[in-house]
Design a protein around this motif. Sequence first.
Motif, PDB file in Angstrom:
ATOM      1  N   VAL A 140      13.029  -5.713  20.480  1.00  0.00           N
ATOM      2  CA  VAL A 140      12.935  -5.168  19.636  1.00  0.00           C
ATOM      3  C   VAL A 140      12.649  -6.741  18.852  1.00  0.00           C
ATOM      4  N   GLY A 141      12.805  -7.767  19.428  1.00  0.00           N
ATOM      5  CA  GLY A 141      12.451  -9.427  19.150  1.00  0.00           C
ATOM      6  C   GLY A 141      11.414  -9.051  18.875  1.00  0.00           C
ATOM      7  N   VAL A 142      10.409  -9.068  19.361  1.00  0.00           N
ATOM      8  CA  VAL A 142       9.128  -9.041  19.275  1.00  0.00           C
ATOM      9  C   VAL A 142       8.497  -8.349  17.827  1.00  0.00           C
ATOM     10  N   ALA A 143       8.730  -7.288  17.812  1.00  0.00           N
ATOM     11  CA  ALA A 143       9.006  -5.954  17.193  1.00  0.00           C
ATOM     12  C   ALA A 143       9.695  -6.289  15.537  1.00  0.00           C
ATOM     13  N   VAL A 144      10.760  -6.971  15.819  1.00  0.00           N
ATOM     14  CA  VAL A 144      11.166  -7.798  14.282  1.00  0.00           C
ATOM     15  C   VAL A 144      10.238  -8.252  13.601  1.00  0.00           C
ATOM     16  N   ALA A 145      10.187  -9.406  14.575  1.00  0.00           N
ATOM     17  CA  ALA A 145       9.242 -10.591  13.988  1.00  0.00           C
ATOM     18  C   ALA A 145       7.550 -10.402  13.149  1.00  0.00           C
ATOM     19  N   THR A 146       7.352  -9.552  14.225  1.00  0.00           N
ATOM     20  CA  THR A 146       5.937  -8.681  13.905  1.00  0.00           C
ATOM     21  C   THR A 146       6.075  -7.651  12.727  1.00  0.00           C
ATOM     22  N   MET A 147       7.295  -6.995  12.347  1.00  0.00           N
ATOM     23  CA  MET A 147       7.451  -6.177  11.020  1.00  0.00           C
ATOM     24  C   MET A 147       7.740  -7.413  10.120  1.00  0.00           C
ATOM     25  N   ALA A 148       8.831  -8.558   9.871  1.00  0.00           N
ATOM     26  CA  ALA A 148       8.619  -9.326   9.280  1.00  0.00           C
ATOM     27  C   ALA A 148       7.709  -9.579   8.956  1.00  0.00           C
ATOM     28  N   MET A 149       6.205 -10.590   9.806  1.00  0.00           N
ATOM     29  CA  MET A 149       4.977 -11.014   9.236  1.00  0.00           C
ATOM     30  C   MET A 149       4.318 -10.087   8.383  1.00  0.00           C
ATOM     31  N   VAL A 150       3.885  -8.821   9.105  1.00  0.00           N
ATOM     32  CA  VAL A 150       3.642  -7.957   7.987  1.00  0.00           C
ATOM     33  C   VAL A 150       3.433  -7.689   6.612  1.00  0.00           C
ATOM     34  N   VAL A 151       5.503  -7.310   7.168  1.00  0.00           N
ATOM     35  CA  VAL A 151       5.914  -7.255   5.393  1.00  0.00           C
ATOM     36  C   VAL A 151       5.230  -8.629   4.389  1.00  0.00           C
ATOM     37  N   VAL A 152       5.899  -9.043   4.855  1.00  0.00           N
ATOM     38  CA  VAL A 152       5.642 -11.153   3.807  1.00  0.00           C
ATOM     39  C   VAL A 152       4.564 -11.389   3.680  1.00  0.00           C
ATOM     40  N   MET A 153       3.512 -10.843   4.843  1.00  0.00           N
ATOM     41  CA  MET A 153       2.090 -11.334   4.163  1.00  0.00           C
ATOM     42  C   MET A 153       1.861 -10.112   3.736  1.00  0.00           C
ATOM     43  N   SER A 154       2.391  -9.075   3.128  1.00  0.00           N
ATOM     44  CA  SER A 154       1.799  -7.576   2.169  1.00  0.00           C
ATOM     45  C   SER A 154       2.388  -7.916   1.125  1.00  0.00           C
ATOM     46  N   VAL A 155       3.462  -9.080   0.907  1.00  0.00           N
ATOM     47  CA  VAL A 155       4.222  -8.537  -0.241  1.00  0.00           C
ATOM     48  C   VAL A 155       3.244  -9.825  -0.778  1.00  0.00           C
ATOM     49  N   PHE A 156       3.065 -11.308  -0.676  1.00  0.00           N
ATOM     50  CA  PHE A 156       1.957 -12.634  -0.743  1.00  0.00           C
ATOM     51  C   PHE A 156       0.784 -12.025  -1.012  1.00  0.00           C
ATOM     52  N   ASN A 157       0.269 -10.571  -0.862  1.00  0.00           N
ATOM     53  CA  ASN A 157      -0.796 -10.150  -1.127  1.00  0.00           C
ATOM     54  C   ASN A 157      -0.923  -8.797  -2.391  1.00  0.00           C
ATOM     55  N   GLY A 158       0.206  -8.667  -2.513  1.00  0.00           N
ATOM     56  CA  GLY A 158       1.055  -7.348  -4.394  1.00  0.00           C
ATOM     57  C   GLY A 158       0.682  -8.464  -4.821  1.00  0.00           C
ATOM     58  N   PHE A 159       1.701 -10.279  -4.536  1.00  0.00           N
ATOM     59  CA  PHE A 159       1.722 -11.116  -5.863  1.00  0.00           C
ATOM     60  C   PHE A 159       0.234 -11.225  -6.436  1.00  0.00           C
ATOM     61  N   SER A 160      -0.714 -11.345  -5.099  1.00  0.00           N
ATOM     62  CA  SER A 160      -1.954 -12.265  -5.470  1.00  0.00           C
ATOM     63  C   SER A 160      -3.597 -10.672  -6.390  1.00  0.00           C
ATOM     64  N   ASP A 161      -2.645  -9.737  -5.743  1.00  0.00           N
ATOM     65  CA  ASP A 161      -3.755  -8.875  -6.028  1.00  0.00           C
ATOM     66  C   ASP A 161      -2.948  -8.690  -8.121  1.00  0.00           C
ATOM     67  N   LEU A 162      -1.677  -8.129  -8.313  1.00  0.00           N
ATOM     68  CA  LEU A 162      -1.051  -8.488  -9.196  1.00  0.00           C
ATOM     69  C   LEU A 162      -1.611  -9.344 -10.503  1.00  0.00           C
ATOM     70  N   VAL A 163      -1.849 -11.061 -10.249  1.00  0.00           N
ATOM     71  CA  VAL A 163      -2.146 -11.916 -10.877  1.00  0.00           C
ATOM     72  C   VAL A 163      -3.354 -11.660 -11.202  1.00  0.00           C
ATOM     73  N   ALA A 164      -4.337 -10.403 -10.513  1.00  0.00           N
ATOM     74  CA  ALA A 164      -5.607 -10.334 -10.466  1.00  0.00           C
ATOM     75  C   ALA A 164      -6.104  -9.475 -11.400  1.00  0.00           C
ATOM     76  N   THR A 165      -4.824  -8.201 -11.577  1.00  0.00           N
ATOM     77  CA  THR A 165      -4.930  -7.922 -12.927  1.00  0.00           C
ATOM     78  C   THR A 165      -4.634  -7.972 -14.309  1.00  0.00           C
ATOM     79  N   PHE A 166      -3.907  -9.055 -14.307  1.00  0.00           N
ATOM     80  CA  PHE A 166      -3.894 -10.046 -15.692  1.00  0.00           C
ATOM     81  C   PHE A 166      -5.161 -10.461 -16.002  1.00  0.00           C
ATOM     82  N   PHE A 167      -5.809 -12.154 -15.047  1.00  0.00           N
ATOM     83  CA  PHE A 167      -6.190 -12.351 -15.283  1.00  0.00           C
ATOM     84  C   PHE A 167      -7.396 -11.576 -16.093  1.00  0.00           C
TER      85      PHE A 167
END
Length: 416
Positions: A31-58
């Motif tokens: 569970v500990g490894v799974a939670v840490a892995t899940m957090a990495m996937v979610v956080v990295m995907s959120v950063f990607n989401g903001f990056s793609d969002l900015v790209a739609t603006f410019f």
Amino acid sequence: MKRVSFYIAERYFFSRKRTNIINVISGISVVGVAVATMAMVVVMSVFNGFSDLVATFFTAFDPQLKVVPAAGKTVAADNPKLKAVRELDFVDLTSETVEDQALAIYGDRQAMVKIKGVDDNFEKLTKIDELCYGEGIYELHAADLQYGIVGIRLANTLGMSANWRHFLHIYAPNRTGQLDLMNPMEGFVVDSLLSPGVVFCVQQGKYDKNYILTSLSFARMLFQCDGELSALEVKLKPGTNVSSAKAEIENIVGEEFSVLDRYEQQADTFNIMKIEKLMAYIFLTFILVVACFNIIGSLTMLIIDKKEDAETLRALGARESLIRQIFILEGWMISIAGAIIGVLTGLALCLAQQQFGIVSLGEQSGAFVIDAYPVSVHYGDVALIFFTVIIIGFLSVLYPVRYAVRGKNQNIKTEQ
């Protein structure tokens, strides 16, 4: 030997242990490894989401490609290399622009601004007309009247409405002569702009709080660069590959000019986002390392629990390397199980956020550009996270298992 060690490790992983606490610790490790892995996937995907969002603006304001001088602010508009770029088959439109800093004064307020003078076809090259708000229309000049379209946040700074009524005075340093301290106003070129009844809103502070769009002729007069340009902005024909077009233009202009795509035009913004994403990855990796300490505890308890099995294997002629390999594979199985569960859970949460916007940016709808955190899954990041977990899990069990098994064997020899 590998098949034997894998078979035994698999049996240890899936079977219940004689001491129930070992099952609990093993479960906590997964569970500990799974939670840490899940957090990495979610956080990295959120950063990607903001990056793609900015790209739609410019994309609504910045050109597909921008050719700028490699040295200096301006270059002759009739430069042969720029002419060759205009005549390329895949080029749909080009717009000459002149851009520089100036001082804007409206009433009793003032601000340092970027004046951007553009050709009359600028609205065809970008989507600027879709970004204008107010009762007027997108217009840069009419007869001898020169209009200025102000960024919405800059308009607020200067105390303007969309249809401001008075002159907006623009001051730019004189390019020739020396500053006379007895009469400092002679060191500036001064002109004024009127309102076309609109302001623009790109939803990026870089533009909204700094830029004033106006005609190319006004900017050239203000900055005393008649017949010059600071950039040639390029719109490609539909279906043209941007990377290939950029490479061909670079081959034509050589080292005299730089060719910037939209990401390079926003290099500061995206570099900051990349650094933030990298730092988040590093911090989450440290959390993953801490989570992997649970694996060490689990394996230590398992080695104690399976001491009799290890003695039986030794009596049957098994080498120490086989016994070590069994427990190392056990640790790897815990890491792999946690990685797979974490990745799948993270992807499921990302999908749920994309579909339903579970985590919102604020309680008031419409307060932000988007209502919920943007998520964009990049499978290259997912692969990086998965292999990071596997490598850390591999390293975390390698030495402790060797030490624990060796320690047990040495104790036995000492007793004999």
